[in-house]
Design a protein around this motif. Sequence first.
Motif, mmCIF file in Angstrom:
data_model
loop_
_atom_site.group_PDB
_atom_site.id
_atom_site.type_symbol
_atom_site.label_atom_id
_atom_site.label_comp_id
_atom_site.label_asym_id
_atom_site.label_seq_id
_atom_site.Cartn_x
_atom_site.Cartn_y
_atom_site.Cartn_z
ATOM 1 N N VAL A 186 0.938 -1.282 -0.020
ATOM 2 C CA VAL A 186 0.086 0.053 -0.028
ATOM 3 C C VAL A 186 1.080 1.143 -0.029
ATOM 4 O O VAL A 186 0.583 2.278 -0.704
ATOM 5 N N ARG A 225 1.198 4.177 -3.232
ATOM 6 C CA ARG A 225 0.957 5.511 -2.901
ATOM 7 C C ARG A 225 2.317 6.444 -3.399
ATOM 8 O O ARG A 225 2.093 7.425 -4.002
ATOM 9 N N ARG A 250 2.848 9.098 -6.503
ATOM 10 C CA ARG A 250 3.453 10.638 -6.159
ATOM 11 C C ARG A 250 4.596 10.615 -7.233
ATOM 12 O O ARG A 250 4.793 11.793 -7.851
ATOM 13 N N SER A 276 -9.701 14.947 -1.557
ATOM 14 C CA SER A 276 -9.743 14.556 -0.470
ATOM 15 C C SER A 276 -10.672 13.618 -0.018
ATOM 16 O O SER A 276 -10.052 12.574 0.742
ATOM 17 N N LYS A 277 -12.004 13.739 -0.223
ATOM 18 C CA LYS A 277 -12.816 12.657 0.258
ATOM 19 C C LYS A 277 -12.699 11.205 -0.648
ATOM 20 O O LYS A 277 -12.906 10.104 0.134
ATOM 21 N N GLN A 323 -9.477 10.176 -1.961
ATOM 22 C CA GLN A 323 -8.638 9.677 -1.178
ATOM 23 C C GLN A 323 -8.899 8.959 -0.006
ATOM 24 O O GLN A 323 -8.522 7.949 0.529
ATOM 25 N N ALA A 324 -9.731 9.748 0.992
ATOM 26 C CA ALA A 324 -9.979 9.275 2.184
ATOM 27 C C ALA A 324 -10.726 8.011 2.089
ATOM 28 O O ALA A 324 -10.544 6.776 2.889
ATOM 29 N N ARG A 325 -11.753 7.704 1.060
ATOM 30 C CA ARG A 325 -12.368 6.304 1.106
ATOM 31 C C ARG A 325 -11.585 5.140 0.423
ATOM 32 O O ARG A 325 -11.347 3.995 0.801
ATOM 33 N N ASP A 359 -8.166 5.290 1.131
ATOM 34 C CA ASP A 359 -7.196 4.833 2.176
ATOM 35 C C ASP A 359 -8.136 3.894 3.342
ATOM 36 O O ASP A 359 -7.471 3.213 3.702
ATOM 37 N N GLU A 360 -9.251 4.323 3.354
ATOM 38 C CA GLU A 360 -10.041 3.649 4.345
ATOM 39 C C GLU A 360 -10.287 2.255 4.054
ATOM 40 O O GLU A 360 -9.868 1.083 4.811
ATOM 41 N N GLU A 373 -6.615 0.428 4.505
ATOM 42 C CA GLU A 373 -6.355 0.220 6.027
ATOM 43 C C GLU A 373 -7.114 -0.914 6.395
ATOM 44 O O GLU A 373 -6.648 -1.718 7.126
ATOM 45 N N PHE A 412 -19.327 13.853 6.091
ATOM 46 C CA PHE A 412 -18.737 12.838 5.417
ATOM 47 C C PHE A 412 -18.138 11.936 6.604
ATOM 48 O O PHE A 412 -17.717 12.570 7.594
ATOM 49 N N ALA A 448 -6.364 6.288 7.922
ATOM 50 C CA ALA A 448 -7.189 7.075 6.969
ATOM 51 C C ALA A 448 -7.585 8.422 7.527
ATOM 52 O O ALA A 448 -7.664 9.321 6.865
ATOM 53 N N ARG A 471 -4.630 16.640 5.566
ATOM 54 C CA ARG A 471 -5.228 17.254 4.339
ATOM 55 C C ARG A 471 -6.093 18.400 4.560
ATOM 56 O O ARG A 471 -6.033 19.482 4.022
#
Lengths: 231, 231
Positions: free
Chosen positions: A67, A71, A75, A89-90, A92-94, A96-97, A100, B61, B68, B75
Amino acid sequence: MMKYYYDLMSQPSRACYIFLKKNKIPFTPCPLRITKGEHRSEEYTKINPFQLVPAIEHNGFNLTESVAILRYLCREFPHVGEEWYPSDSKIQARIDEYMEWQHLNTRMQLAMYFQTKFIIPKMTGTEPDMKTVERSQDRMETILDQFEEIWLDNRPYVAGDKITVADIVAICELEQPSMAGYDVTEGRPKLAEYMKRVKKHLQPEYDEAFEQVYRVRGRFWGGENAPHSKL
Amino acid sequence: MMKYYYDLMSQPSRACYIFLKKNKIPFTPCPLRITKGEHRSEEYTKINPFQLVPAIEHNGFNLTESVAILRYLCREFPHVGEEWYPSDSKIQARIDEYMEWQHLNTRMQLAMYFQTKFIIPKMTGTEPDMKTVERSQDRMETILDQFEEIWLDNRPYVAGDKITVADIVAICELEQPSMAGYDVTEGRPKLAEYMKRVKKHLQPEYDEAFEQVYRVRGRFWGGENAPHSKL
């Protein structure tokens, strides 16, 4: 040139391999055979002191953990980043979630089933311990149901409307139990559709990365009853 | 205002709590008590369908998985990002590498020891099964040695010269076995120094987040023999 150390029998190795190939990121392939203990060599231990695959060496920088590698590649090779790991950002958060969550769930429980049902018996030349297999299967099925009901709830891909790096990570784990004769799509129509969808998107690199997996599956569970034979 | 759902008896809950407080990120505290099953309520299941802590709700959200969440906070609140999760690609890769590695290692094995030695016996009112405890302890000690020898090899913090979000994640797991009477620093001088260093950096938020942990430790393993009594 980046060096990529991997064994295509390992799920995270396949995920990074598909990602590298799909995005035409140039690399020197450094395949290792875990069954031959090549990941424990003195030379490889300098690359990855944890003696696990995959790993990369990029301009003298060593990195392990699939993982983290994915990432990093997004980059370092920005032409691929936006498609697979969007800057929103959202989203990316999903992603990442999921990445993880999967460690202690899809990754751990599906691999555990594969080990108890297939690898350990094959390596020790014994019959699988059915009580242990049943316990692993229960745990695995809980996770598969959660994957279908929660991660695929009203969305075609793990992080939303589009395929992302999270789906590559997911499908490489989801295929693993098939080598132990278990079809994860049986009775899980949403999961079956999802796997077809992701697989199609990742061709032809997908089949290339899974060649060995298909071979094992064909050898031990071949014929009409082969898991995923219709995929 | 962001809502933060947590139980300070959970390691990842403490990590995000310390991060939020240390960086003065405003949030509405929504503490849940796992021992009372509050994470299984219908209301919370809408926030986190996996019924685990921690989770956040930020402008509608919802996000779960502490790692995460930490990345998302870096961010969304850029005044904190550079310090804890620097934009340098290689440092970020090293932080990610640890945060991915820890799931199946520090996180899983230390928590497993804590459960078999302490939680399960307390909840069932029985003596710990010493064979299981010994097995967990062996696995945990392998990980603790790897942490000291590999992650702390020639560097004061997990990702290099400076403290990062990876150290917050690490120390919250490293303290957990102390509640089961096990001192991770015993015979591991580098780890002891590391924990002192990180803890000092995170005060006074650290002690606030660990108040309940200290209380459990004091109650069951108090006095001169208390683990970490000298920290």
